[in-house]
Design a protein around this motif. Structure first.
Motif, PDB file in Angstrom:
ATOM      1  N   ALA A   1       3.051   6.496  -2.217  1.00 47.72           N
ATOM      2  CA  ALA A   1       4.198   7.295  -2.671  1.00 47.72           C
ATOM      3  C   ALA A   1       4.043   7.695  -4.138  1.00 47.72           C
ATOM      4  O   ALA A   1       4.409   8.807  -4.542  1.00 47.72           O
ATOM      5  N   ARG A   2       3.505   6.787  -4.942  1.00 46.47           N
ATOM      6  CA  ARG A   2       3.236   7.123  -6.352  1.00 46.47           C
ATOM      7  C   ARG A   2       2.220   8.261  -6.428  1.00 46.47           C
ATOM      8  O   ARG A   2       2.388   9.211  -7.205  1.00 46.47           O
ATOM      9  N   HIS A   3       1.165   8.153  -5.634  1.00 44.34           N
ATOM     10  CA  HIS A   3       0.166   9.229  -5.609  1.00 44.34           C
ATOM     11  C   HIS A   3       0.825  10.558  -5.208  1.00 44.34           C
ATOM     12  O   HIS A   3       0.605  11.591  -5.840  1.00 44.34           O
TER      13      HIS A   3
ATOM     14  N   ILE B   1       0.859  -1.192   0.000  1.00 41.19           N
ATOM     15  CA  ILE B   1       0.000   0.000   0.000  1.00 41.19           C
ATOM     16  C   ILE B   1       0.896   1.242   0.000  1.00 41.19           C
ATOM     17  O   ILE B   1       0.682   2.203  -0.738  1.00 41.19           O
ATOM     18  N   HIS B   2       1.897   1.184   0.862  1.00 42.17           N
ATOM     19  CA  HIS B   2       2.827   2.300   1.087  1.00 42.17           C
ATOM     20  C   HIS B   2       3.441   2.828  -0.217  1.00 42.17           C
ATOM     21  O   HIS B   2       3.461   4.032  -0.463  1.00 42.17           O
ATOM     22  N   SER B   3       3.904   1.948  -1.077  1.00 42.72           N
ATOM     23  CA  SER B   3       4.546   2.420  -2.318  1.00 42.72           C
ATOM     24  C   SER B   3       3.519   3.044  -3.261  1.00 42.72           C
ATOM     25  O   SER B   3       3.860   3.941  -4.046  1.00 42.72           O
ATOM     26  N   VAL B   4       2.281   2.589  -3.166  1.00 44.81           N
ATOM     27  CA  VAL B   4       1.232   3.179  -4.006  1.00 44.81           C
ATOM     28  C   VAL B   4       0.924   4.602  -3.531  1.00 44.81           C
ATOM     29  O   VAL B   4       0.759   5.521  -4.343  1.00 44.81           O
TER      30      VAL B   4
END
Lengths: 212, 262
Positions: B187-189, B182-185
């Motif tokens: 970060a993409r946002h 979830i965390h990396s998503v």
């Protein structure tokens, strides 16, 4: 003194010197935490070398806004590489030799798509391997780096496909769960394994025989 | 719900085909989405590697962390739904971006609810939100700039909040894996919204860029595992601060979120 602190943490799991070239010239990254951190070091070496080349002579007609992105990312990857080398100390694998012969550094498309592949590989690697780290101190490393790699990927995808959903596209984020698709280094569940992808960028090949 | 059913069937098929060794352990308590994501990860191997096993957090502690994450996801999910439902707020050319972000936040809410329930916990109820923060941001749904500013703040905060719980989840491998992914998503946002606001996508020092400064407190750190990174690299101090994102613990995160909850 600070360096000794870093080495001390690794010393807990180091039982033998890792990362020496084995027979056939393939360097194995080693086992457990050191193996995982060495594989990260390999990826960061590739990333740094790639962006150094991309910044040495920018692709044709590169606007300043895109040069600035490539310039920043180069420095982030260099910082990751240099940090991991310092952390690993004598356990670090050797400095690798790279093969970027398939990249056309004069082509925007070629450079940005190669960057995208590297950043997406970084994210899937760190996300997939982090739960395997034995030391909670070591767990801090992928969590602090992976979000920066995800930011890089989003930025490069934004340059390639502006104003689209690609910055967090359905190819990398499961639209049903909102989870990034992540894999362990040798898993072929997504087609080519992460280790195989890494080796496409290397003249001095690596293996991760003791990692999942 | 139809999607979930299709999903479940696909998962079962995959499990049977791969003869997934940890099936029982995984089906013991985790949500469908999580199970599918985990199917690619050989956790049996992981156990074999663990000679100094982490003390796993207790199930109540895991549920507490997941409910905390759920509250943050409710905040984001509600924020984007309201924004997308407000005619003329989001620039037409940016709709694809915010629809994608909104889609993920809705999925995160569903995933966390399923997981908490499967672990035997009670999912936190969605709070009533006040995105003006008690009148501080009266133009949140009339000014696109304000909306994007709060979006960037929520996303960067989400990244820090998840990062702040990773060590607490060490030993609960499946949940840790979900939190990471979830965390990396988030970060993409965060990077994308930052780019919409005219920056490159990463956090320089602890610069707040017009957002409440304390959201970024500590982002200027350059010492990682006792190593001052500026001393082992040739890159600038600023670039080192950008290269590592920093965690934030629960109290400061809730201090930021508090004014947005009625």
């Amino acid at each position: 003194m600070t360096l000794a602190g870093g080495s001390l943490i690794l010393g807990l799991t180091a039982c033998r010197k890792e990362g020496q070239p084995g027979s056939g010239g393939v360097t194995d990254v080693g086992s457990a935490d050191i193996g995982i951190l060495n594989l990260a070091y390999a990826l960061e070496q590739i990333g740094a070398a790639f962006y150094i080349k991309a910044n040495a002579a920018y692709y044709n007609n590169a606007p300043l806004s895109e040069k600035r992105v490539l310039f920043d990312i180069m420095h982030h990857e260099m910082a990751h590489r240099d940090f991991l080398k310092a952390l690993l100390g004598s356990n670090a694998i050797r400095e690798l030799q790279f093969d970027f012969s398939f990249v056309d550094f004069t082509s925007r498309d070629s450079v940005l798509k190669t960057g995208k592949l590297l950043e997406d590989t970084d994210v899937t690697f760190y996300n997939g391997i982090a739960p395997f780290l034995q030391s909670t101190d070591h767990l801090k490393i992928p969590t602090k780096i992976v979000s920066v790699e995800a930011r890089h990927s989003a930025a490069l995808r934004d340059l390639l496909y502006p104003k689209s959903a690609e910055f967090a596209g359905d190819d990398i984020v499961d639209p049903l769960t909102g989870l990034e698709f992540s894999f362990t280094p040798n898993s072929t569940a997504n087609g080519q394994s992460i280790v195989a992808t890494i080796n496409t960028f290397l003249l001095t090949k690596i293996s991760a025989l003791q990692l999942p | 719900m139809k999607a979930l059913k299709i999903f479940e069937e696909a998962y079962e098929k995959e499990v049977i085909e791969k003869n997934f060794s940890r099936r029982e352990a995984l089906t013991r308590g985790l949500g469908l989405g999580l199970k599918t994501a985990l199917a690619a990860v050989p956790f049996g191997l992981l156990d074999a590697l663990e000679n100094k096993a982490q003390a796993a957090p207790s199930t109540p502690d895991i549920i507490k962390i997941l409910n905390y994450a759920l509250t943050l996801e409710y905040l984001e999910d509600t924020f984007y739904k309201q924004g997308l439902a407000t005619p003329g707020l989001i620039a037409a050319g940016d709709m694809n971006i915010f629809m994608q972000i909104s889609k993920h936040e809705t999925a995160h809410v569903a995933l966390l609810i399923t997981t908490i329930t499967a672990l035997g916990g009670t999912p936190a109820a969605p709070p009533t939100f006040d995105f003006t923060a008690g009148g501080k941001f009266p133009d949140v749904f009339t000014s696109y700039q304000r909306f994007m500013g709060l979006s960037a703040a929520f996303e960067d905060l989400g990244v820090r909040a998840y990062k702040g719980q990773m060590l607490n989840l060490a030993g609960a491998k499946e949940v840790l894996y979900a939190a990471l992914n979830i965390h990396s998503v988030e970060a993409r946002h965060a990077a994308e919204v930052r780019r919409l606001r005219g920056s490159k996508g990463w956090i320089n020092f602890a610069e707040a860029d017009g957002l409440p400064g304390f959201i970024y407190d500590g982002e200027e750190n350059v010492v990682q595992l006792g190593i001052d990174v500026t001393k082992v690299t040739t890159v600038s101090y600023g670039a080192v601060t950008q290269a590592f994102d920093e965690p934030l613990s629960m109290p400061p995160v809730m201090q930021v979120v508090g004014p947005f909850i009625q």
